[in-house]
Scaffold this active site. Structure first.
Site, PDB file in Angstrom:
ATOM      1  N   GLU A 213     -78.950  -5.340  40.867  1.00  0.00           N
ATOM      2  CA  GLU A 213     -78.187  -4.687  41.721  1.00  0.00           C
ATOM      3  C   GLU A 213     -77.306  -3.942  40.545  1.00  0.00           C
ATOM      4  O   GLU A 213     -76.243  -4.498  40.045  1.00  0.00           O
ATOM      5  CB  GLU A 213     -77.331  -5.556  42.624  1.00  0.00           C
ATOM      6  CG  GLU A 213     -77.995  -6.202  43.574  1.00  0.00           C
ATOM      7  CD  GLU A 213     -78.439  -5.340  44.590  1.00  0.00           C
ATOM      8  OE1 GLU A 213     -77.922  -4.391  45.006  1.00  0.00           O
ATOM      9  OE2 GLU A 213     -79.606  -5.547  45.254  1.00  0.00           O
ATOM     10  N   CYS A 247     -68.873   0.164  43.215  1.00  0.00           N
ATOM     11  CA  CYS A 247     -70.384   0.425  42.531  1.00  0.00           C
ATOM     12  C   CYS A 247     -70.893   1.765  43.527  1.00  0.00           C
ATOM     13  O   CYS A 247     -71.754   2.615  42.991  1.00  0.00           O
ATOM     14  CB  CYS A 247     -71.193  -0.570  42.661  1.00  0.00           C
ATOM     15  SG  CYS A 247     -71.616  -1.186  44.237  1.00  0.00           S
TER      16      CYS A 247
HETATM   17  P1  NAD Z   1     -71.525  -6.066  33.329  1.00  0.00           P
HETATM   18  O1  NAD Z   1     -72.810  -5.529  33.448  1.00  0.00           O
HETATM   19  O2  NAD Z   1     -70.695  -5.606  32.155  1.00  0.00           O
HETATM   20  O3  NAD Z   1     -71.337  -7.639  33.808  1.00  0.00           O
HETATM   21  C1  NAD Z   1     -71.795  -8.206  34.904  1.00  0.00           C
HETATM   22  C2  NAD Z   1     -72.045  -9.670  34.426  1.00  0.00           C
HETATM   23  O4  NAD Z   1     -72.973  -9.699  33.481  1.00  0.00           O
HETATM   24  C3  NAD Z   1     -70.773 -10.316  34.185  1.00  0.00           C
HETATM   25  O5  NAD Z   1     -70.884 -11.891  34.690  1.00  0.00           O
HETATM   26  C4  NAD Z   1     -70.794 -10.475  32.592  1.00  0.00           C
HETATM   27  O6  NAD Z   1     -70.266 -11.849  32.002  1.00  0.00           O
HETATM   28  C5  NAD Z   1     -72.332 -10.457  32.312  1.00  0.00           C
HETATM   29  N1  NAD Z   1     -72.815  -9.801  31.117  1.00  0.00           N
HETATM   30  C6  NAD Z   1     -72.162  -8.758  30.244  1.00  0.00           C
HETATM   31  N2  NAD Z   1     -72.499  -8.491  29.415  1.00  0.00           N
HETATM   32  C7  NAD Z   1     -73.723  -9.341  29.235  1.00  0.00           C
HETATM   33  C8  NAD Z   1     -74.589  -9.343  28.185  1.00  0.00           C
HETATM   34  N3  NAD Z   1     -74.701  -8.733  27.108  1.00  0.00           N
HETATM   35  N4  NAD Z   1     -75.674 -10.377  28.221  1.00  0.00           N
HETATM   36  C9  NAD Z   1     -75.707 -11.050  29.429  1.00  0.00           C
HETATM   37  N5  NAD Z   1     -74.484 -11.218  30.219  1.00  0.00           N
HETATM   38  C10 NAD Z   1     -73.669 -10.365  30.259  1.00  0.00           C
HETATM   39  O7  NAD Z   1     -70.781  -5.100  34.713  1.00  0.00           O
HETATM   40  P2  NAD Z   1     -69.498  -5.064  35.175  1.00  0.00           P
HETATM   41  O8  NAD Z   1     -68.412  -4.323  34.342  1.00  0.00           O
HETATM   42  O9  NAD Z   1     -68.775  -6.655  35.399  1.00  0.00           O
HETATM   43  O10 NAD Z   1     -69.365  -4.477  36.530  1.00  0.00           O
HETATM   44  C11 NAD Z   1     -69.439  -3.036  36.521  1.00  0.00           C
HETATM   45  C12 NAD Z   1     -71.008  -2.403  36.696  1.00  0.00           C
HETATM   46  O11 NAD Z   1     -71.547  -3.243  37.963  1.00  0.00           O
HETATM   47  C13 NAD Z   1     -70.839  -1.251  37.243  1.00  0.00           C
HETATM   48  O12 NAD Z   1     -71.857  -0.489  36.423  1.00  0.00           O
HETATM   49  C14 NAD Z   1     -71.294  -1.121  38.878  1.00  0.00           C
HETATM   50  O13 NAD Z   1     -71.798   0.045  39.218  1.00  0.00           O
HETATM   51  C15 NAD Z   1     -72.121  -2.155  38.711  1.00  0.00           C
HETATM   52  N6  NAD Z   1     -72.096  -2.691  40.067  1.00  0.00           N
HETATM   53  C16 NAD Z   1     -73.143  -2.832  41.027  1.00  0.00           C
HETATM   54  C17 NAD Z   1     -73.092  -3.352  42.137  1.00  0.00           C
HETATM   55  C18 NAD Z   1     -74.328  -3.343  43.085  1.00  0.00           C
HETATM   56  O14 NAD Z   1     -74.093  -3.975  44.168  1.00  0.00           O
HETATM   57  N7  NAD Z   1     -75.354  -2.476  42.846  1.00  0.00           N
HETATM   58  C19 NAD Z   1     -71.948  -3.984  42.888  1.00  0.00           C
HETATM   59  C20 NAD Z   1     -70.516  -4.023  41.737  1.00  0.00           C
HETATM   60  C21 NAD Z   1     -70.809  -3.474  40.511  1.00  0.00           C
END
Ligand code: NAD
Length: 459
Positions: A213, A247
């Site tokens: 997602e 998002c």
């Molecule tokens: P992110 O991708 O930085 O982090 C998400 C999760 O991944 C966190 O739990 C984090 O600890 C983990 N993570 C981060 N870097 C990682 C890595 N290198 N390896 C493994 N795991 C890792 O996202 P965010 O900043 O927490 O959230 C914002 C993003 O999420 C935006 O792009 C937003 O559009 C998206 N989002 C999508 C939805 C949806 O339903 N499609 C909902 C909310 C947010």
């Protein structure tokens, strides 16, 4: 915080052993667990509101509407689980008579759910509803950027569930990568597109199926045939809710030139109505999650021309609701996902310009169209591709449990909510059953004289 790989492996082994007892396959067990989850959220409401206030300065109203509101998703699953879990009959063509066919949904096993910080409570509980309903064990990894909510989730899940069944593993990137190195039966990830690629790569090593997602730039077209007041209100709400950190928030506006001035004036009036003269003092306006994200967003303010807002306060991680004009398509604010309270406005004269711009970018998670013109609605629906579409409103599509929610292309793989969540965490096992009472010999050797019958059957 889990610091040793061995303890993660230990948790997974315990969950595998729990899953192998077969307990989670019982529908009544799943129903009970969903009721427990509902009770947990209901009983912890105040703690959830406090954690979200501490992490994101989330107004109580928004916490109720967008985080505690996940109760509705739980209730929906409680209501429908028995129907979803029933084997479905499938038709069988006459040449296989008297065989019958059924499709049995079965749980996948031990699943991993990794979530982001923007809706740090509901975005972990909502997929968990599907995981429980479908009969899985689950490991939950909340975002480290919202530590209060992460801690609360950990305590709450511990209090209400056996850790061999559902458990929270707190931690950041390193913990996430330790988890991803393990073999799961499904990984459900919500987060950014770049991290989504890392997750999918790690999952591929173990051939683990994924739901991703992701995010992206969700466009919002504002046509000329609209109720201008309602349009301004619905866009202002969807964009500045949670300080733009949603998002599916409208990322940028494509506004018909003929109404642009009137519309922007209405938007300004609306912002004033929502958050007063100084949104920094409004208890209904949130804050940016971290210094890093604040700086990323502050950089966007240097692009184009500020039409509304633009004020910042780094010590409070405050960015005013801002509207930008005159941005160039090559500015970073138009190249990257904004994910904050900054709204660039681009004007168009013909709808094909707006459609071409949208199609020149990655497929978005959501697309918004404000227009009463039915032909225009059809044209946009037919000529663009996006995870979902909402006509004449923003964001509320996410709360409709009967609508699958997910992206397409760079905005994600797979979908959830309502029955789609159950499907995501289930394997649909095809079962053909041929009884003994009849054994037609047309398919057996010797084939002599049988070819003509076969030809007739196949056509
Ligand atoms: P992110 O991708 O930085 O982090 C998400 C999760 O991944 C966190 O739990 C984090 O600890 C983990 N993570 C981060 N870097 C990682 C890595 N290198 N390896 C493994 N795991 C890792 O996202 P965010 O900043 O927490 O959230 C914002 C993003 O999420 C935006 O792009 C937003 O559009 C998206 N989002 C999508 C939805 C949806 O339903 N499609 C909902 C909310 C947010």
């Amino acid at each position: 915080m889990i610091s040793q790989e061995v303890s993660i492996a230990d948790i997974i082994n315990k969950q595998r052993a729990y899953f192998n007892t077969g307990k989670t396959k019982d529908i009544n067990f799943r129903l009970e667990q969903l009721k427990t989850l509902k009770q947990a959220v209901t009983q912890q409401k105040d703690a959830i509101i406090n954690a979200l206030k501490a992490d994101l300065n989330k107004p109580e109203f928004e916490s109720y509407a967008t985080e505690i509101g996940v109760i509705q998703e739980i209730s929906y699953a409680i209501k429908h689980i028995k129907t979803w879990a029933k084997p479905q009959k499938a038709p069988v063509s006459p040449q296989f008579f008297p065989a019958s066919a059924r499709i049995y949904p079965e749980p996948l096993g031990v699943v991993l759910i990794i979530s982001p910080w923007n809706y740090p409570f509901s975005l972990i509980i909502s997929p968990l509803v599907g995981a429980i309903a479908a009969g899985n064990c689950a490991i939950l990894k909340p975002s480290e950027l919202t530590p209060n909510t992460s801690r609360l989730l950990n305590e709450m899940i511990k209090q209400y569930f056996d850790p061999a069944y559902i458990t929270v593993v707190e931690g950041g990137v390193q913990t996430s990568q330790q988890l991803l190195a393990e073999k799961f039966d499904h990984i459900f990830f919500t987060g950014g597109t770049a991290v989504g690629k890392i997750v999918m790569e790690a999952a591929a090593k173990n051939l683990t199926p994924v739901t991703l997602e992701l995010g992206g730039k969700s466009p919002c077209i504002v046509g000329s045939d609209i109720n201008i007041e309602h349009t301004a209100r619905r866009i202002t709400w969807g964009k500045f809710l949670n300080c733009g950190q949603t998002c599916i928030a409208p990322d940028y506006l494509l506004v018909n030139k003929s109404i642009k001035e009137n519309f922007l004036n209405e938007l300004q009036k609306c912002l004033q109505e929502f958050y007063g003269d100084n949104p920094a003092r409004s208890s209904d306006y949130g804050r940016i999650v971290s210094k890093k994200h604040f700086e990323r967003l502050a950089h966007f303010l240097k692009e184009g021309k500020v039409r509304i807002g633009g004020e910042t306060n780094p010590s409070e991680l405050y960015i005013a609701p801002t509207v930008l004009e005159d941005v160039s398509l090559t500015d970073s604010v138009m190249e990257e996902e904004i994910f904050g309270p900054i709204l660039p406005v681009i004007e168009y004269t013909d709808i094909t310009e707006a459609i071409d711009l949208i199609n020149s970018k990655s497929k978005p998670l959501a697309l918004y169209l404000f227009s009463n013109n039915k032909n225009l609605q059809q044209q946009v629906l037919q000529q663009t591709s996006s995870g979902g579409v909402c006509i004449n409103d923003t964001v509320i599509q996410v709360a409709v449990s009967s609508l699958p929610f997910g992206g397409v292309g760079d905005s994600g793989i797979g979908k959830y909510h309502g029955k789609s969540s159950f499907d995501t965490f289930s394997h649909y096992k095809s079962v053909l059953h041929n009884p003994f009472w009849l054994d037609l010999k047309w398919r057996y050797a010797p084939y002599k004289d049988k070819l003509s019958t076969l030809k007739r059957l196949i056509g």
